[in-house]
Design a protein around this motif. Structure first.
Motif, PDB file in Angstrom:
ATOM      1  N   ILE A 145      49.772  64.391 154.722  1.00 18.91           N
ATOM      2  CA  ILE A 145      50.892  64.510 153.780  1.00 18.91           C
ATOM      3  C   ILE A 145      51.738  65.721 154.160  1.00 18.91           C
ATOM      4  CG2 ILE A 145      51.586  64.847 151.371  1.00 18.91           C
ATOM      5  CD1 ILE A 145      48.994  63.564 150.504  1.00 18.91           C
ATOM      6  N   GLY A 146      53.028  65.477 154.361  1.00 15.98           N
ATOM      7  CA  GLY A 146      53.947  66.555 154.696  1.00 15.98           C
ATOM      8  C   GLY A 146      55.056  66.668 153.678  1.00 15.98           C
ATOM      9  N   VAL A 147      55.469  67.898 153.397  1.00 20.84           N
ATOM     10  CA  VAL A 147      56.581  68.170 152.484  1.00 20.84           C
ATOM     11  C   VAL A 147      57.716  68.759 153.295  1.00 20.84           C
ATOM     12  CG1 VAL A 147      57.361  69.452 150.457  1.00 20.84           C
ATOM     13  CG2 VAL A 147      55.003  68.584 150.554  1.00 20.84           C
ATOM     14  N   ILE A 148      58.886  68.137 153.224  1.00 21.03           N
ATOM     15  CA  ILE A 148      60.061  68.618 153.958  1.00 21.03           C
ATOM     16  C   ILE A 148      61.017  69.302 152.988  1.00 21.03           C
ATOM     17  CG2 ILE A 148      62.072  67.952 155.325  1.00 21.03           C
ATOM     18  CD1 ILE A 148      60.460  65.675 156.493  1.00 21.03           C
ATOM     19  N   ALA A 149      61.241  70.599 153.221  1.00 17.78           N
ATOM     20  CA  ALA A 149      62.157  71.372 152.376  1.00 17.78           C
ATOM     21  C   ALA A 149      63.176  72.087 153.251  1.00 17.78           C
ATOM     22  CB  ALA A 149      61.373  72.369 151.527  1.00 17.78           C
ATOM     23  N   THR A 150      63.554  71.442 154.339  1.00 20.66           N
ATOM     24  CA  THR A 150      64.511  72.008 155.293  1.00 20.66           C
ATOM     25  C   THR A 150      65.946  71.657 154.888  1.00 20.66           C
ATOM     26  OG1 THR A 150      64.552  70.027 156.684  1.00 20.66           O
ATOM     27  CG2 THR A 150      62.810  71.643 157.117  1.00 20.66           C
ATOM     28  N   PRO A 151      66.939  72.254 155.544  1.00 19.13           N
ATOM     29  CA  PRO A 151      68.317  71.769 155.372  1.00 19.13           C
ATOM     30  C   PRO A 151      68.422  70.317 155.840  1.00 19.13           C
ATOM     31  CG  PRO A 151      68.313  73.952 156.350  1.00 19.13           C
ATOM     32  CD  PRO A 151      66.888  73.490 156.356  1.00 19.13           C
ATOM     33  N   ALA A 152      69.431  69.610 155.348  1.00 23.12           N
ATOM     34  CA  ALA A 152      69.573  68.186 155.656  1.00 23.12           C
ATOM     35  C   ALA A 152      69.643  67.917 157.158  1.00 23.12           C
ATOM     36  CB  ALA A 152      70.823  67.634 154.965  1.00 23.12           C
ATOM     37  N   GLY A 153      70.345  68.774 157.900  1.00 21.48           N
ATOM     38  CA  GLY A 153      70.540  68.540 159.323  1.00 21.48           C
ATOM     39  C   GLY A 153      69.267  68.575 160.145  1.00 21.48           C
ATOM     40  N   ALA A 154      68.238  69.260 159.656  1.00 26.77           N
ATOM     41  CA  ALA A 154      66.987  69.376 160.414  1.00 26.77           C
ATOM     42  C   ALA A 154      65.919  68.400 159.929  1.00 26.77           C
ATOM     43  CB  ALA A 154      66.453  70.808 160.305  1.00 26.77           C
ATOM     44  N   ALA A 155      66.151  67.745 158.800  1.00 31.62           N
ATOM     45  CA  ALA A 155      65.102  66.960 158.148  1.00 31.62           C
ATOM     46  C   ALA A 155      64.601  65.791 158.992  1.00 31.62           C
ATOM     47  CB  ALA A 155      65.595  66.458 156.798  1.00 31.62           C
ATOM     48  N   GLN A 156      65.505  65.023 159.608  1.00 31.33           N
ATOM     49  CA  GLN A 156      65.071  63.849 160.363  1.00 31.33           C
ATOM     50  C   GLN A 156      64.236  64.235 161.582  1.00 31.33           C
ATOM     51  OE1 GLN A 156      65.584  60.370 159.543  1.00 31.33           O
ATOM     52  NE2 GLN A 156      63.917  60.397 161.024  1.00 31.33           N
ATOM     53  N   GLN A 157      64.649  65.290 162.276  1.00 33.79           N
ATOM     54  CA  GLN A 157      63.878  65.734 163.434  1.00 33.79           C
ATOM     55  C   GLN A 157      62.480  66.189 163.011  1.00 33.79           C
ATOM     56  OE1 GLN A 157      65.482  69.109 165.526  1.00 33.79           O
ATOM     57  NE2 GLN A 157      64.162  68.832 167.306  1.00 33.79           N
ATOM     58  N   VAL A 158      62.410  66.934 161.908  1.00 34.04           N
ATOM     59  CA  VAL A 158      61.107  67.371 161.390  1.00 34.04           C
ATOM     60  C   VAL A 158      60.269  66.166 160.992  1.00 34.04           C
ATOM     61  CG1 VAL A 158      59.965  68.538 159.454  1.00 34.04           C
ATOM     62  CG2 VAL A 158      61.871  69.643 160.635  1.00 34.04           C
ATOM     63  N   CYS A 159      60.911  65.206 160.344  1.00 34.73           N
ATOM     64  CA  CYS A 159      60.225  63.982 159.939  1.00 34.73           C
ATOM     65  C   CYS A 159      59.642  63.256 161.153  1.00 34.73           C
ATOM     66  CB  CYS A 159      61.188  63.076 159.180  1.00 34.73           C
ATOM     67  SG  CYS A 159      60.520  61.456 158.758  1.00 34.73           S
ATOM     68  N   ASP A 160      60.432  63.115 162.199  1.00 35.88           N
ATOM     69  CA  ASP A 160      59.977  62.422 163.409  1.00 35.88           C
ATOM     70  C   ASP A 160      58.763  63.114 164.016  1.00 35.88           C
ATOM     71  OD1 ASP A 160      62.043  60.647 163.079  1.00 35.88           O
ATOM     72  OD2 ASP A 160      63.360  61.604 164.560  1.00 35.88           O
ATOM     73  N   ARG A 161      58.777  64.425 164.034  1.00 39.68           N
ATOM     74  CA  ARG A 161      57.653  65.176 164.592  1.00 39.68           C
ATOM     75  C   ARG A 161      56.412  65.050 163.709  1.00 39.68           C
ATOM     76  NH1 ARG A 161      59.178  71.157 166.276  1.00 39.68           N
ATOM     77  NH2 ARG A 161      56.985  71.017 166.975  1.00 39.68           N
ATOM     78  N   LEU A 162      56.601  65.076 162.403  1.00 42.90           N
ATOM     79  CA  LEU A 162      55.464  64.912 161.498  1.00 42.90           C
ATOM     80  C   LEU A 162      54.813  63.545 161.701  1.00 42.90           C
ATOM     81  CD1 LEU A 162      56.859  66.414 158.154  1.00 42.90           C
ATOM     82  CD2 LEU A 162      55.048  67.391 159.577  1.00 42.90           C
ATOM     83  N   VAL A 163      55.650  62.517 161.769  1.00 44.07           N
ATOM     84  CA  VAL A 163      55.127  61.155 161.934  1.00 44.07           C
ATOM     85  C   VAL A 163      54.416  61.010 163.270  1.00 44.07           C
ATOM     86  CG1 VAL A 163      55.779  58.733 162.196  1.00 44.07           C
ATOM     87  CG2 VAL A 163      56.818  60.115 160.380  1.00 44.07           C
TER      88      VAL A 163
END
Length: 253
Positions: A158-176
């Motif tokens: 389980i990951g929680v993303i609290a980044t700015p919008a511009g970084a969220a998808q990249q962080v999401c991809d790495r988490l997945v």
């Protein structure tokens, strides 16, 4: 103690509707309050009122859990707490990582309700080198360069993303890619994820906009009600007037 990777909640395999799953935390919160007050049993009506739902809907939801209560007595509070906690997977340890330790991420890290609800903040991650090693809520912040290793070492799903919008998808991809299969997204953007990954979005601005809609509607209803009062008063006054528009003369006694 089991970690989030060793077991998944049984709600899907048992065919519990998503709407029911969404209400289970509401019931659990109300039941936990009753448990803390040492209340042994609760009726469906009382519990429904405390959870803010319809009592018939509550009874239907509980039927999916195989819990029907006892006529004239109600539901056993402690048993329901255990039963719902088990269905939600809260009887085990769920390690969570929070990515993005700005104001919101730091506030989430300091939230004391995670541990009591079966979640353990395993790591705090941020891209800012200045934050690396700095403790937040007693946990040192780690750099995003180590994200994959952190996920693996802590068995995080389980990951929680609290980044700015511009970084969220990249962080999401790495988490997945690292094995995270459930994401709670606080970033103001829609994430694209593959099948098998669950995303829950929390957008405070959208919630405020919905509240603004309701406030505007209430204000319109109040204005309409105020406008209707003078009109009714004028109609009543006209009924009291004589044929020429004057008030009728006083009739002799």
């Amino acid at each position: 103690m089991a970690t989030g990777r060793t077991h998944r909640p049984a709600t899907r395999s048992r065919g519990i509707p998503e709407a029911t799953v969404a209400r289970l935390p509401l019931y659990l919160r109300a039941l936990t309050t009753l448990s803390e007050r040492s209340v042994p049993t609760v009726s469906s009506e009382e519990l429904a009122a405390a959870a803010g739902v319809n009592s018939a809907k509550l009874r239907k939801d509980f039927s999916y859990l195989g819990s029907y209560g006892t006529r004239g007595v109600g539901y056993d509070v402690e048993y329901l707490v255990y039963q719902i906690s088990r269905e939600l997977g809260l009887t085990q340890d769920w390690p969570v990582v929070i990515v993005g330790i700005g104001n919101l991420g730091a506030a989430l890290a300091n939230y004391g309700g995670f541990a009591s609800r079966g979640f353990r903040v395993a790591a705090l991650i941020d891209a800012d080198p200045a934050l690396t090693g700095r403790p937040v809520a007693g946990i040192p912040v780690q750099h995003t360069d180590d994200l994959e290793k952190i996920i693996k070492d802590n068995g995080v799903s389980i990951g929680v993303i609290a980044t700015p919008a511009g970084a969220a998808q990249q962080v999401c991809d790495r988490l997945v890619a690292a094995g995270v299969t459930s994401i709670l997204n606080f970033a103001p953007t829609v994430l694209s994820v593959p099948d098998g990954v669950d995303v829950r979005k929390v957008d405070l601005s959208i919630e405020l906009q919905i509240l603004a809609f309701h406030e505007q509607r209430k204000a319109g209803e109040e204005a309409a009600a105020e406008a209707a009062v003078p009109a009714a008063a004028r109609k009543e006054a006209a009924a009291d007037q004589g044929p020429d528009g004057d008030m009728p003369a006083v009739m002799p006694a």
